[in-house]
Design an enzyme around this catalytic site. Sequence first.
Site, PDB file in Angstrom:
ATOM      1  N   ASP A  93      55.444 120.260  76.751  1.00  0.00           N
ATOM      2  CA  ASP A  93      54.475 119.282  77.791  1.00  0.00           C
ATOM      3  C   ASP A  93      53.109 119.711  76.572  1.00  0.00           C
ATOM      4  O   ASP A  93      52.533 120.794  75.939  1.00  0.00           O
ATOM      5  CB  ASP A  93      53.812 120.047  79.199  1.00  0.00           C
ATOM      6  CG  ASP A  93      52.468 119.139  79.196  1.00  0.00           C
ATOM      7  OD1 ASP A  93      52.607 117.547  79.126  1.00  0.00           O
ATOM      8  OD2 ASP A  93      52.457 119.172  80.807  1.00  0.00           O
ATOM      9  N   ASP A 115      50.321 116.679  70.754  1.00  0.00           N
ATOM     10  CA  ASP A 115      48.976 115.999  71.416  1.00  0.00           C
ATOM     11  C   ASP A 115      48.061 116.399  70.153  1.00  0.00           C
ATOM     12  O   ASP A 115      47.219 117.370  70.347  1.00  0.00           O
ATOM     13  CB  ASP A 115      48.289 116.930  72.733  1.00  0.00           C
ATOM     14  CG  ASP A 115      47.253 116.434  73.596  1.00  0.00           C
ATOM     15  OD1 ASP A 115      46.565 115.756  72.827  1.00  0.00           O
ATOM     16  OD2 ASP A 115      47.119 116.499  74.471  1.00  0.00           O
ATOM     17  N   GLY A 233      48.298 113.552  83.618  1.00  0.00           N
ATOM     18  CA  GLY A 233      47.537 113.105  85.166  1.00  0.00           C
ATOM     19  C   GLY A 233      48.457 112.482  85.529  1.00  0.00           C
ATOM     20  O   GLY A 233      46.915 111.751  86.301  1.00  0.00           O
ATOM     21  N   ASN A 275      53.985 111.759  84.451  1.00  0.00           N
ATOM     22  CA  ASN A 275      53.635 113.443  84.292  1.00  0.00           C
ATOM     23  C   ASN A 275      53.264 113.419  85.666  1.00  0.00           C
ATOM     24  O   ASN A 275      52.186 114.044  86.080  1.00  0.00           O
ATOM     25  CB  ASN A 275      52.801 113.930  83.528  1.00  0.00           C
ATOM     26  CG  ASN A 275      53.598 114.135  81.639  1.00  0.00           C
ATOM     27  OD1 ASN A 275      54.756 113.316  82.196  1.00  0.00           O
ATOM     28  ND2 ASN A 275      53.192 114.303  81.070  1.00  0.00           N
ATOM     29  N   SER A 278      50.885 118.607  89.440  1.00  0.00           N
ATOM     30  CA  SER A 278      49.746 119.114  90.752  1.00  0.00           C
ATOM     31  C   SER A 278      50.476 119.119  91.991  1.00  0.00           C
ATOM     32  O   SER A 278      49.896 119.759  92.667  1.00  0.00           O
ATOM     33  CB  SER A 278      48.463 118.392  90.809  1.00  0.00           C
ATOM     34  OG  SER A 278      47.777 119.005  89.118  1.00  0.00           O
TER      35      SER A 278
HETATM   36  P1  13P Z   1      48.814 116.256  86.926  1.00  0.00           P
HETATM   37  O1  13P Z   1      48.304 117.110  87.297  1.00  0.00           O
HETATM   38  O2  13P Z   1      47.819 114.763  87.554  1.00  0.00           O
HETATM   39  O3  13P Z   1      49.962 116.307  87.828  1.00  0.00           O
HETATM   40  O4  13P Z   1      49.797 115.926  85.860  1.00  0.00           O
HETATM   41  C1  13P Z   1      50.525 116.792  85.001  1.00  0.00           C
HETATM   42  C2  13P Z   1      50.351 116.435  83.065  1.00  0.00           C
HETATM   43  O5  13P Z   1      50.408 115.006  83.098  1.00  0.00           O
HETATM   44  C3  13P Z   1      50.909 117.106  82.862  1.00  0.00           C
HETATM   45  O6  13P Z   1      51.542 116.643  81.524  1.00  0.00           O
HETATM   46  O1  G3H Z   2      49.131 119.077  81.456  1.00  0.00           O
HETATM   47  C1  G3H Z   2      49.110 120.099  82.522  1.00  0.00           C
HETATM   48  C2  G3H Z   2      49.965 120.414  82.782  1.00  0.00           C
HETATM   49  O2  G3H Z   2      49.687 120.106  84.379  1.00  0.00           O
HETATM   50  C3  G3H Z   2      50.549 121.818  82.802  1.00  0.00           C
HETATM   51  O3  G3H Z   2      49.010 122.837  82.827  1.00  0.00           O
HETATM   52  O4  G3H Z   2      49.083 124.525  81.375  1.00  0.00           O
HETATM   53  O5  G3H Z   2      48.463 125.232  83.380  1.00  0.00           O
HETATM   54  O6  G3H Z   2      50.952 124.819  82.700  1.00  0.00           O
HETATM   55  P1  G3H Z   2      48.899 124.081  82.854  1.00  0.00           P
HETATM   56 ZN    ZN Z   3      49.791 116.372  80.406  1.00  0.00          ZN
END
Ligand code: 13P
Ligand code: G3H
Ligand code: ZN
Length: 330
Positions: A93, A115, A233, A275, A278
Amino acid sequence: MVSYKDLGLVNTRDMFAKAIKGGYAIPAFNFNNMEQMQAIIQACVEASSPVILQVSAGARKYANQTLLRYMAQGAVEYAKELGKNIPIVLHLDHGNSFELCKSCIDMGFSSVMIDGSHLPYDENVALTKQVVEYAHQHDVTVEGELGVLAGVEDEVSAEHHTYTDPADVIDFVQKTGVDSLAISIGTSHGANKFKPEQCTRNAEGILVPPELRFDILAEIEKKLPGFPIVLHGSSSVPQEYVKIINTHGGALKDAVGIPEEQLRKAAKSAVCKINIDSDGRLAMTAAVRKIFVDQPAEFDPRKYLGPARDELKKLYKHKCESVLGSAGKA
Ligand code: 13P
Ligand code: G3H
Ligand code: ZN
């Protein structure tokens, strides 16, 4: 060099093709520890859903990339043991460099995100193309991103959304050769996706956010018919978790997410990866906080991490069955 194929993992190609045709989205759940991984696999096996296990830069720092890879390998066997050989992708990710993407590909990831969304357009194209060229030699699929989400993404933060410009998408996809494209249409990372002044309040005083820019999504779909689109997100920030957290010693202010109804609508379009991180964090935190308050003498981690894992599983199953439509598609 380890190939993901030897670990029983799959890339996203087939998964996305089926998801677009079938009008549903694949859940991409982030994991950092064993309980999250167990909950994801238990939920997706019970729902019979394909799944993308996501490893962020933060997860790599927290848990170690090698351990997470072995856990994903274990997840494949765990799913079979639970009775269903569901398709599992191990995805990087928010990869931020060629070297990081290469290192993940070399150690068994089946999909990577590069990214470059914060870079000038031409630099984003060049970096993404470099990753695609290496990844495709190993049949690993690549997600690129155009447009910037508001809020914090790893170390980078943006005050405002820069929505994806539909005029750029054909050129970007053709020049880079990416397999999927993350876009910015109003979602953002974390539990505070909108400022209170951007929202209205309903009768119970709960913040109601503005609609996602489905008009931009529709324009992108018109330019790239049948091409896999990704939404980052996309947590909904369930208010029941926020309430439990705040009534058990927590202090989450103005937490607001993307209404599930809007995600259901997106999942029916070319959006085929959604994705969610949170919401899982909120579910775990709510369960743990409740036990700490209700059972203050408890000190066996299994007694609070176990219920937290059960709550996570419930959440993930709900996402597959009632939001993304991926249940029954494995
Ligand atoms: P959330 O913070 O909305 O769960 O998004 C997660 C995300 O986009 C990880 O790449
Ligand atoms: O894109 C963000 C994800 O929620 C991952 O977050 O880098 O705190 O693990 P993190
Ligand atoms: Zn993300």
